[in-house]
Design an enzyme around this catalytic site. Structure first.
Site, mmCIF file in Angstrom:
data_model
loop_
_atom_site.group_PDB
_atom_site.id
_atom_site.type_symbol
_atom_site.label_atom_id
_atom_site.label_comp_id
_atom_site.label_asym_id
_atom_site.label_seq_id
_atom_site.Cartn_x
_atom_site.Cartn_y
_atom_site.Cartn_z
ATOM 1 N N CYS A 40 -28.509 -69.737 39.270
ATOM 2 C CA CYS A 40 -28.841 -68.662 38.325
ATOM 3 C C CYS A 40 -30.256 -68.736 37.769
ATOM 4 O O CYS A 40 -30.748 -67.750 37.230
ATOM 5 C CB CYS A 40 -27.845 -68.652 37.176
ATOM 6 N N HIS B 254 -26.228 -59.448 35.610
ATOM 7 C CA HIS B 254 -26.889 -60.708 35.989
ATOM 8 C C HIS B 254 -27.071 -60.734 37.505
ATOM 9 O O HIS B 254 -26.232 -61.259 38.226
ATOM 10 C CB HIS B 254 -26.006 -61.859 35.504
ATOM 11 N N CYS C 137 -28.439 -71.167 31.995
ATOM 12 C CA CYS C 137 -27.491 -72.155 32.512
ATOM 13 C C CYS C 137 -27.403 -71.986 34.022
ATOM 14 O O CYS C 137 -27.773 -70.952 34.573
ATOM 15 C CB CYS C 137 -26.125 -71.996 31.855
#
Length: 410
Positions: free
Chosen positions: A99, A366, A396
């Site tokens: 991510c 996202h 994260c």
């Protein structure tokens, strides 16, 4: 640099940034008809055009991509640079830190510039989640018991519930946070805060396919969210992952399952690019610097909690850089799940008004490999709009990691 003579580290400046709108990452999403390559090339082309950028001045293109397979595979950064008209001399590199890939792409490019090995680069990310499904690239983390067992593998949603349970966040807390994300995103769009940075995606005839973040639900309330069932309770029980969570953290007696689709990040398509260079490169290209990249760091964190890396990496970054938490005006903490941001707020006793001012991934989605770059652009625009100076961006990361970057307006 002459042999035997140390030169001072160069500064890395942000000169421009753009992103696409975020389309729902499903077959009925507006960007599903756009290939991953076309999506990745779009912000690169826009920066080249609006800055009248001479491609010969560009040393590299670095793009994050979390599932670099199929049409998104084969070093999509190099292909996108060619499609965007940068010519054969501009190389490209795809990187993957899950991510945080888009933010790490920026940090990688900045480090090359700071070291004096490059002068001007484009960095960002791409994820076409409607066309290349999440997890399409596979991996040993979930499938190989030699790592899954000792590292307490569990799906991220269960880790998010573990964080909520361990640090005392109720269903009401996470739902209230999600509603606030939607409200802030809605206000940002209504007030035109993204108008300089979001570039509409068009078809071959020049007609707009998408010009806004499609995932938003501005009418969300705690009542509508309260009607949703927890998404990960059945998985925890039937898949045995609840037992894994309790084994990893025996101080927790039972998991409180609080997360669902409405307080977790949305699956979307999107791409972003940031133009980074030295001061000298900016002068040569006629560019005006907007911010300086001051510091960045990565860290490994508890793989069972998995999503607390932003806290750990921020502590590391502050130690390394000499900044104090009070020196930071604004924070962008990726809203992978509501508990991730609530834990960050709790750990540093932050004013919520400083964090994710314009909403986040719960409201807008996202697009894994692109999100880090999107956050950098979002907070830079907000620093300028609110006449503030310094921001920290952090995400994260799957498998228990964190990445963070500090930028400062110039």
């Amino acid at each position: 640099m002459r042999p035997g003579k140390e030169e001072p580290m160069a500064d890395a400046f942000i000169y421009d940034h753009v992103r696409t709108p975020r389309g729902r990452g499903k077959p009925d999403g507006a960007l599903h008809e756009v290939t991953a390559l076309a999506l990745a090339a779009h912000p690169l082309r826009e920066i080249r055009t609006r800055q009248a950028l001479d491609p010969k001045l560009v040393d590299d293109v670095v793009l994050g991509c979390v599932d670099p397979v199929g049409e998104a595979g084969g070093n999509i950064a190099r292909a996108a640079a060619l499609v965007a008209g940068y010519g054969i001399t501009v190389p490209g590199m795809q990187i993957n830190r899950f991510c945080a890939s888009g933010l790490d792409a920026i940090n990688f490019a900045a480090s090359q510039i700071m070291a004096g090995q490059q002068n001007l680069a484009l960095a960002g990310g791409i994820e076409s989640m409607s066309r290349v499904g999440i997890g399409a690239s596979g991996g040993a983390w979930a499938a190989d018991p030699t790592i899954a067992i000792p590292a307490f593998f569990m799906p991220q949603g269960i880790s998010a519930d573990l964080i909520a349970t361990k640090y005392g966040f109720s269903r009401q807390d996470v739902d209230a946070y999600a509603v606030e994300s939607q409200k802030r995103a809605d206000a940002a769009w209504r007030e035109g805060r993204f108008k300089q940075s979001v570039v509409p995606v068009r078809d071959i005839n020049g007609l707009i396919i998408l010009d806004h973040d499609e995932h938003r639900r501005p009418d969300t309330t705690t009542q509508t969210l309260g009607a949703l069932k927890p998404s990960f309770a059945q998985m925890a029980e039937q898949g045995g992952f609840g037992a894994v969570a309790l084994q990893a953290h025996p101080d927790v007696e039972a998991l409180n399952h609080v997360h669902h689709a409405g307080n977790s990040s949305g699956i979307v398509d999107g791409a972003a690019a940031v133009l980074i260079g030295s001061r000298e490169a900016g002068v040569a290209a006629g560019l005006k610097p907007r911010a300086k990249i001051r510091a960045f760091a990565n860290i490994g964190s508890d793989p069972a909690l998995m999503l607390t890396g932003p806290v750990d990496v921020t502590q590391k970054l502050l130690r390394q850089s000499g900044f104090k938490i009070s020196d930071i005006d604004l924070f962008e903490v990726n809203e992978a799940f509501a508990s991730v941001v609530l834990r960050y707020l709790q750990a540093f006793d932050l004013d919520p008004a400083q964090v994710n001012v314009n909403g986040g991934a719960i409201a807008m989605g996202h697009p894994l490999g692109a999100t880090g770059a999107i956050l950098v652009g979002t907070v830079l625009d907000e620093l300028e709009r609110s006449n503030k100076t310094t921001a920290l961006i952090t995400l994260c990361i799957g498998a228990g990691m964190g990445t963070a970057t500090i930028i400062e307006r110039v």
